[in-house]
Design a protein around this motif. Structure first.
Motif, PDB file in Angstrom:
ATOM      1  N   ILE A  11      -5.728  -1.594  -6.517  1.00 43.69           N
ATOM      2  CA  ILE A  11      -6.092  -0.286  -7.056  1.00 43.69           C
ATOM      3  C   ILE A  11      -6.856  -0.403  -8.365  1.00 43.69           C
ATOM      4  O   ILE A  11      -7.193   0.595  -8.982  1.00 43.69           O
ATOM      5  CB  ILE A  11      -4.865   0.636  -7.228  1.00 43.69           C
ATOM      6  N   GLY A  12      -7.112  -1.639  -8.783  1.00 45.03           N
ATOM      7  CA  GLY A  12      -7.965  -1.851  -9.945  1.00 45.03           C
ATOM      8  C   GLY A  12      -7.273  -1.803 -11.285  1.00 45.03           C
ATOM      9  O   GLY A  12      -7.929  -1.690 -12.312  1.00 45.03           O
ATOM     10  N   SER A  43      -4.447   7.243  -2.773  1.00 43.24           N
ATOM     11  CA  SER A  43      -3.180   7.101  -2.058  1.00 43.24           C
ATOM     12  C   SER A  43      -2.002   6.748  -2.964  1.00 43.24           C
ATOM     13  O   SER A  43      -0.881   7.169  -2.688  1.00 43.24           O
ATOM     14  CB  SER A  43      -3.309   6.064  -0.950  1.00 43.24           C
ATOM     15  N   VAL A  44      -2.229   5.997  -4.025  1.00 39.44           N
ATOM     16  CA  VAL A  44      -1.123   5.637  -4.918  1.00 39.44           C
ATOM     17  C   VAL A  44      -0.533   6.906  -5.534  1.00 39.44           C
ATOM     18  O   VAL A  44       0.680   7.114  -5.519  1.00 39.44           O
ATOM     19  CB  VAL A  44      -1.587   4.636  -6.001  1.00 39.44           C
ATOM     20  N   ARG A  45      -1.395   7.766  -6.035  1.00 41.51           N
ATOM     21  CA  ARG A  45      -0.938   9.040  -6.606  1.00 41.51           C
ATOM     22  C   ARG A  45      -0.347   9.933  -5.524  1.00 41.51           C
ATOM     23  O   ARG A  45       0.716  10.533  -5.708  1.00 41.51           O
ATOM     24  CB  ARG A  45      -2.101   9.760  -7.279  1.00 41.51           C
ATOM     25  N   CYS A  76      -0.522   5.615   3.943  1.00 40.59           N
ATOM     26  CA  CYS A  76      -1.127   6.607   3.046  1.00 40.59           C
ATOM     27  C   CYS A  76      -2.557   6.200   2.674  1.00 40.59           C
ATOM     28  O   CYS A  76      -3.455   7.027   2.641  1.00 40.59           O
ATOM     29  CB  CYS A  76      -0.268   6.765   1.791  1.00 40.59           C
ATOM     30  N   ALA A  77      -2.751   4.905   2.404  1.00 41.87           N
ATOM     31  CA  ALA A  77      -4.081   4.424   2.029  1.00 41.87           C
ATOM     32  C   ALA A  77      -5.098   4.608   3.147  1.00 41.87           C
ATOM     33  O   ALA A  77      -6.285   4.775   2.893  1.00 41.87           O
ATOM     34  CB  ALA A  77      -4.006   2.951   1.632  1.00 41.87           C
ATOM     35  N   CYS A  85      -3.469  16.847   2.891  1.00 38.98           N
ATOM     36  CA  CYS A  85      -2.473  16.488   1.897  1.00 38.98           C
ATOM     37  C   CYS A  85      -2.897  16.989   0.514  1.00 38.98           C
ATOM     38  O   CYS A  85      -2.099  17.577  -0.211  1.00 38.98           O
ATOM     39  CB  CYS A  85      -2.290  14.969   1.873  1.00 38.98           C
ATOM     40  N   HIS A  86      -4.146  16.776   0.168  1.00 38.81           N
ATOM     41  CA  HIS A  86      -4.638  17.208  -1.136  1.00 38.81           C
ATOM     42  C   HIS A  86      -4.616  18.733  -1.260  1.00 38.81           C
ATOM     43  O   HIS A  86      -4.305  19.271  -2.329  1.00 38.81           O
ATOM     44  CB  HIS A  86      -6.033  16.655  -1.390  1.00 38.81           C
TER      45      HIS A  86
END
Length: 118
Positions: A11-12, A43-45, A76-77, A85-86
């Motif tokens: 995820i950087g 996806s992490v959030r 999720c990713a 979802c958003h």
């Protein structure tokens, strides 16, 4: 285990120290060809918010649930319905994650396991 480092790298959040360490992390996560392309860059959030909605405490993941949580991260990713979802996250009462989230059953089971563990 390098999975946490792998996720931070993917995820950087952190740079990879060297190419050999990157290959070791990918092999440990069963991704020898490298990480799959992610269709949901947030996806992490998204997973963190979905875990919270389900009542999951990410700091108390039981050892037996590490694999399913890793699977949920990958699902999720690569989610094909991230837009829905958003939209739900913007207006939580407008929809029900049970109807669109592929991780709903996993997160519901994890929340129940955490509840049983106390």
């Amino acid at each position: 285990m390098r999975v946490g480092s792998l996720l931070d790298w993917m995820i950087g959040r952190v740079p990879v120290p060297d190419a050999a360490e990157a290959q070791r992390m990918l092999a440990e996560a069963a991704l020898p060809g490298g990480p799959p392309p992610w269709s949901n860059p947030t996806s992490v959030r998204d997973l963190a918010l979905m875990m919270s909605w389900h009542g999951v405490d990410p700091e108390r993941i039981p050892l037996g649930w590490i694999g399913p949580v890793r699977d949920a991260e990958r699902v999720c990713a690569a989610c094909a319905d991230a837009a829905r979802c958003h939209a739900w996250m913007a207006r939580p009462g407008a929809d029900d994650p049970a109807r669109f989230c592929p991780n709903h059953a996993t997160l519901r089971g994890l929340a129940a396991a955490q509840g049983e563990a106390g």
